[in-house]
Design a protein around this motif. Structure first.
Motif, PDB file in Angstrom:
ATOM      1  N   PRO A  19      41.207 138.067  43.586  1.00  0.00           N
ATOM      2  CA  PRO A  19      40.753 137.491  42.008  1.00  0.00           C
ATOM      3  C   PRO A  19      40.650 138.826  41.238  1.00  0.00           C
ATOM      4  O   PRO A  19      40.249 139.826  41.761  1.00  0.00           O
ATOM      5  CB  PRO A  19      39.549 136.885  42.208  1.00  0.00           C
ATOM      6  N   LEU A  20      40.983 138.761  40.034  1.00  0.00           N
ATOM      7  CA  LEU A  20      40.984 139.802  39.060  1.00  0.00           C
ATOM      8  C   LEU A  20      39.975 139.321  37.956  1.00  0.00           C
ATOM      9  O   LEU A  20      40.385 138.081  37.102  1.00  0.00           O
ATOM     10  CB  LEU A  20      42.323 140.187  38.306  1.00  0.00           C
ATOM     11  N   GLU A  21      39.087 139.922  37.474  1.00  0.00           N
ATOM     12  CA  GLU A  21      38.004 139.373  36.437  1.00  0.00           C
ATOM     13  C   GLU A  21      38.470 139.772  35.114  1.00  0.00           C
ATOM     14  O   GLU A  21      38.723 141.120  35.127  1.00  0.00           O
ATOM     15  CB  GLU A  21      36.606 139.789  36.699  1.00  0.00           C
ATOM     16  N   ILE A  22      38.620 139.001  33.973  1.00  0.00           N
ATOM     17  CA  ILE A  22      38.733 139.579  32.866  1.00  0.00           C
ATOM     18  C   ILE A  22      37.483 139.029  32.091  1.00  0.00           C
ATOM     19  O   ILE A  22      37.179 138.073  32.029  1.00  0.00           O
ATOM     20  CB  ILE A  22      40.120 138.605  32.157  1.00  0.00           C
ATOM     21  N   ARG A  23      37.194 140.015  31.034  1.00  0.00           N
ATOM     22  CA  ARG A  23      36.105 140.020  30.242  1.00  0.00           C
ATOM     23  C   ARG A  23      36.404 140.195  28.812  1.00  0.00           C
ATOM     24  O   ARG A  23      37.108 141.244  28.340  1.00  0.00           O
ATOM     25  CB  ARG A  23      35.018 141.000  30.433  1.00  0.00           C
ATOM     26  N   VAL A  24      36.382 139.022  27.674  1.00  0.00           N
ATOM     27  CA  VAL A  24      36.868 139.021  26.511  1.00  0.00           C
ATOM     28  C   VAL A  24      35.267 139.194  25.835  1.00  0.00           C
ATOM     29  O   VAL A  24      34.115 138.485  25.812  1.00  0.00           O
ATOM     30  CB  VAL A  24      37.456 137.634  25.987  1.00  0.00           C
ATOM     31  N   THR A  25      35.235 140.333  24.935  1.00  0.00           N
ATOM     32  CA  THR A  25      34.104 140.833  24.046  1.00  0.00           C
ATOM     33  C   THR A  25      34.335 140.459  22.551  1.00  0.00           C
ATOM     34  O   THR A  25      35.480 140.539  22.212  1.00  0.00           O
ATOM     35  CB  THR A  25      33.688 142.455  24.409  1.00  0.00           C
ATOM     36  N   VAL A  26      33.120 140.213  21.892  1.00  0.00           N
ATOM     37  CA  VAL A  26      33.185 139.889  20.291  1.00  0.00           C
ATOM     38  C   VAL A  26      32.474 141.190  19.615  1.00  0.00           C
ATOM     39  O   VAL A  26      31.777 141.691  20.320  1.00  0.00           O
ATOM     40  CB  VAL A  26      32.996 138.705  19.892  1.00  0.00           C
ATOM     41  N   PRO A  27      32.627 141.305  18.396  1.00  0.00           N
ATOM     42  CA  PRO A  27      31.894 142.245  17.581  1.00  0.00           C
ATOM     43  C   PRO A  27      30.460 142.036  17.441  1.00  0.00           C
ATOM     44  O   PRO A  27      30.095 140.704  17.691  1.00  0.00           O
ATOM     45  CB  PRO A  27      32.536 142.242  16.073  1.00  0.00           C
ATOM     46  N   SER A  28      29.633 142.949  17.109  1.00  0.00           N
ATOM     47  CA  SER A  28      28.273 142.681  17.223  1.00  0.00           C
ATOM     48  C   SER A  28      27.686 141.730  16.050  1.00  0.00           C
ATOM     49  O   SER A  28      27.932 141.771  14.940  1.00  0.00           O
ATOM     50  CB  SER A  28      27.227 143.889  17.044  1.00  0.00           C
ATOM     51  N   ASN A  29      26.874 140.726  16.297  1.00  0.00           N
ATOM     52  CA  ASN A  29      26.065 139.869  15.142  1.00  0.00           C
ATOM     53  C   ASN A  29      25.356 140.652  14.255  1.00  0.00           C
ATOM     54  O   ASN A  29      25.379 140.248  12.994  1.00  0.00           O
ATOM     55  CB  ASN A  29      25.451 138.791  15.811  1.00  0.00           C
ATOM     56  N   ILE A  30      24.578 141.579  14.514  1.00  0.00           N
ATOM     57  CA  ILE A  30      23.943 142.368  13.473  1.00  0.00           C
ATOM     58  C   ILE A  30      24.921 142.899  12.581  1.00  0.00           C
ATOM     59  O   ILE A  30      24.637 143.019  11.190  1.00  0.00           O
ATOM     60  CB  ILE A  30      23.156 143.470  14.061  1.00  0.00           C
ATOM     61  N   LEU A  31      25.905 143.508  12.634  1.00  0.00           N
ATOM     62  CA  LEU A  31      26.743 144.015  11.976  1.00  0.00           C
ATOM     63  C   LEU A  31      27.474 143.208  10.838  1.00  0.00           C
ATOM     64  O   LEU A  31      27.614 143.217   9.703  1.00  0.00           O
ATOM     65  CB  LEU A  31      28.050 144.692  12.537  1.00  0.00           C
ATOM     66  N   LEU A  32      27.977 141.907  11.492  1.00  0.00           N
ATOM     67  CA  LEU A  32      28.234 140.662  10.614  1.00  0.00           C
ATOM     68  C   LEU A  32      27.152 140.285   9.674  1.00  0.00           C
ATOM     69  O   LEU A  32      27.492 139.792   8.375  1.00  0.00           O
ATOM     70  CB  LEU A  32      28.727 139.534  11.283  1.00  0.00           C
TER      71      LEU A  32
END
Length: 610
Positions: free
Chosen positions: A499-512
């Motif tokens: 198995p190969l783990e893929i991690r999807v990240t998003v920008p910080s909520n504080i900045l938004l």
């Protein structure tokens, strides 16, 4: 290591030895002399004791008494006897091996014979020499008259190494050693000795050397090629010829032959077991069948029979054929596989011979001369060892012997379980939301269908090894794997990759949130400035009044200054403004303050904060 741990280790060892003791002593070792148990007086000899697996202690015993003990690895130990004497060293030896407190049984006894104590005997062969192949040779060994010949034994030796070949007790002062059905490899030099039957095993000087010759051809040699049997024009080829190991042979003359020619191609004299012949920059005319022989480099000049023929192919004169497999490239054991070699349709040649080759095999597998334009080579009940790379070629049966190029290599797999694939990801295992991710499933070249999984559940089945995830979001995070299988062999088992783990990240909520707040405040300022300019004469407002007009509606209640004016003004204006402008509810954040100041000839808008 603490006392408790040490005690446990000792207890474990004791239990292990107790179990071994109940199972009986270890197997007995083997004792032999290097290079012979017959040695000349004053020489050095090594006695080697070969024990059982795990042996780490060895003892050498002489005439029933312990002579030496040593620790050794690799389950063997060497005991060196220097400058042996025909009295103290010509004795009976044995050894035993041990592990822990356990010792093996003693090895078989080895009687060390030291020569040089008595006059040498006389050696002869009945019926003379040379002998025909298959005849019986009798070698006689005669000792000088002794008073008690019953106390002696005779040994027939290989003259150079003194290795005992046969041993006999003396019934008289001479014995005969029989060599039934002799062969050419029995040709060699022999000698004999006599020695005492009881310790010390003192022996005579070796007899003169007897040369025994057996007529007939020597055993055939072996011929092989490097780097391959199928080569392109201009390649350099080495043909290696090796002979069996025969003690009777010294230097020999190796000869290379080519089928269809009357003269030899090359000759080399060598004292070793092999030699090589170089064919530089081969051309199509060099293709053909080769063999080699060897001959003694002495007057008798016995020669060997020819080696098996080696088929050398120099490709390129004719277009290469095509090679296909039925029913598939990947099959289960026991299946019949047909490899069809077909000449190109534009050639239309007749009278051809087709040859099937397998990489790593020195000889062609099969040859056929069909009437048509193709040949079918049948592999019956294939097994795992039939897996490999195959190719074929064709050539004319008669002169000119032009040869085609070799076909493309065809890889055949015989297996009931496919090899495990590997999964890789681009650009990486951690990506930002909205990116594209490429998964690559790597398997053998004959892979035709690929299955991609997420968390062990099938995601997609396709014929391409690449799987594209577009505009990924956090829900695409997880463990991915893949498998493959041939499209024509769906009954074969497949294995999933690791198995190969893929991690999807998003920008910080504080900045938004910060960006949203700044945008909202800017819009608020512009709107308030527009409303203030539209309903209030700028020249009639003072600083505190303007602060109340443009600020108090967006500040918390109680923050704005009290409602009064430093200079009397027209109350109707403020009354009208208060009536026309609704009151804003209180909020819990700061709001920029807008000051409007009237200056001569100019009107300025000054931003400040409360």
């Amino acid at each position: 290591m603490g006392p408790t741990v040490t005690s446990l280790v000792y207890i474990g060892l004791c239990l292990d030895w107790a179990v071994r003791a109940q199972m009986g002593p270890p197997p007995r070792p083997t004792l032999w002399a290097i290079s012979s148990s017959v040695v000349s007086k004053g020489a050095d000899v090594t006695l080697r004791c070969q024990g059982h697996l795990g042996s780490d202690r060895f003892q050498l015993w002489k005439d029933g008494e312990l002579r030496e003990e040593q620790n050794a690895s690799w389950q063997q130990a060497d005991f060196l006897l220097r400058n042996v004497d025909d009295w103290k060293d010509a004795r009976s030896y044995s050894c035993r091996s041990g592990q822990g407190p356990l010792w093996s049984e003693f090895s078989d006894a080895l009687d060390l014979v030291v020569t040089g104590a008595f006059p040498k005997p006389y050696i002869s062969v009945l019926h003379g020499s040379p002998l025909d192949t298959g005849a019986t040779a009798t070698i006689r060994c005669d000792m000088l008259p002794q008073t008690s010949f019953q106390n002696y034994s005779f040994a027939l030796l290989e003259a150079k190494s003194l290795e005992p070949l046969q041993q006999q007790s003396a019934a008289w002062n001479k014995v005969g050693f029989s060599l039934p059905s002799v062969r050419p490899e029995d040709t060699g030099n022999y000698s004999c000795i006599y020695y005492r039957k009881t310790a010390p095993y003192r022996g005579s000087h070796p007899s003169n050397t007897l040369e025994l010759t057996v007529l007939g051809q020597l055993p055939k040699p072996t011929l092989w090629a490097q780097p391959d049997l199928v080569v392109s024009p201009g390649a350099n080829i080495s043909l290696w010829c090796s002979r069996p190991k025969l003690s009777s042979l010294g230097e020999v003359n190796f000869t290379l032959w080519k089928l269809g020619t009357h003269e030899h191609l090359q000759q080399q004299i060598s004292g070793g077991l092999w030699t090589n012949f170089i064919l530089p920059s081969v051309r199509p005319k060099d293709a053909g069948s080769y063999s080699c022989t060897y001959r003694e480099n002495i007057a008798s000049a016995r020669a060997s029979i020819h080696s098996d023929y080696l088929e050398l192919v120099v490709t390129g004169s004719l277009p290469k054929p095509s090679l296909s497999a039925l029913p598939a490239l990947v099959v289960e054991p026991g299946i019949h596989v047909t490899l069809q070699c077909r000449q190109p349709p534009q050639t239309f040649l007749s009278g051809l011979t087709f040859t099937l080759l397998k990489m790593g095999t020195s000889q062609p597998l099969q040859r056929q001369s069909p009437a048509g334009t193709s040949a079918d080579f049948l592999l019956l009940s294939v097994r795992e060892q039939d897996s490999g790379n195959y190719s074929c070629f064709y050539h004319r049966k008669m002169a000119p012997y032009v040869v085609s190029e070799a076909s493309e290599v065809l890889e055949i797999w015989v297996t009931d379980a496919l090899l495990k694939p590997s999964l890789s990801v681009w650009p990486g295992q951690e990506v930002a939301s909205g990116s594209n991710v490429m998964l690559l499933c790597q398997g053998p070249r004959w892979s035709s269908r690929f299955t991609f999984y997420k968390e062990g559940i099938i995601n997609t089945i396709q014929h391409e090894a690449q799987f594209l995830l577009t505009h990924v979001t956090p829900k695409d995070s997880g463990n991915y794997s893949c498998s493959y299988q041939p499209g024509t062999s769906g009954n074969l088992r497949t294995q999933q990759s690791d198995p190969l783990e893929i991690r999807v990240t998003v920008p910080s909520n504080i900045l938004l949130i910060a960006l949203s707040c700044v945008s909202f405040l800017l819009i608020c300022l512009l709107l308030l400035a527009f409303l203030g300019l539209q309903f209030t004469p700028i020249g009639s407002l003072h600083r505190e009044s303007l602060r109340r007009v443009f600020c108090c509606s967006c500040l918390p209640q109680g923050v704005c200054p009290p409602h009064h004016l430093e200079t009397p003004t027209d109350e109707s204006v403020y009354t009208e403004m208060a009536r026309g402008t609704p009151r804003e509810p209180s909020v819990s954040y700061f709001c920029p303050v807008l000051y409007l100041e009237e200056k001569p000839q100019t009107m300025g808008i000054v931003l400040d904060h409360f």
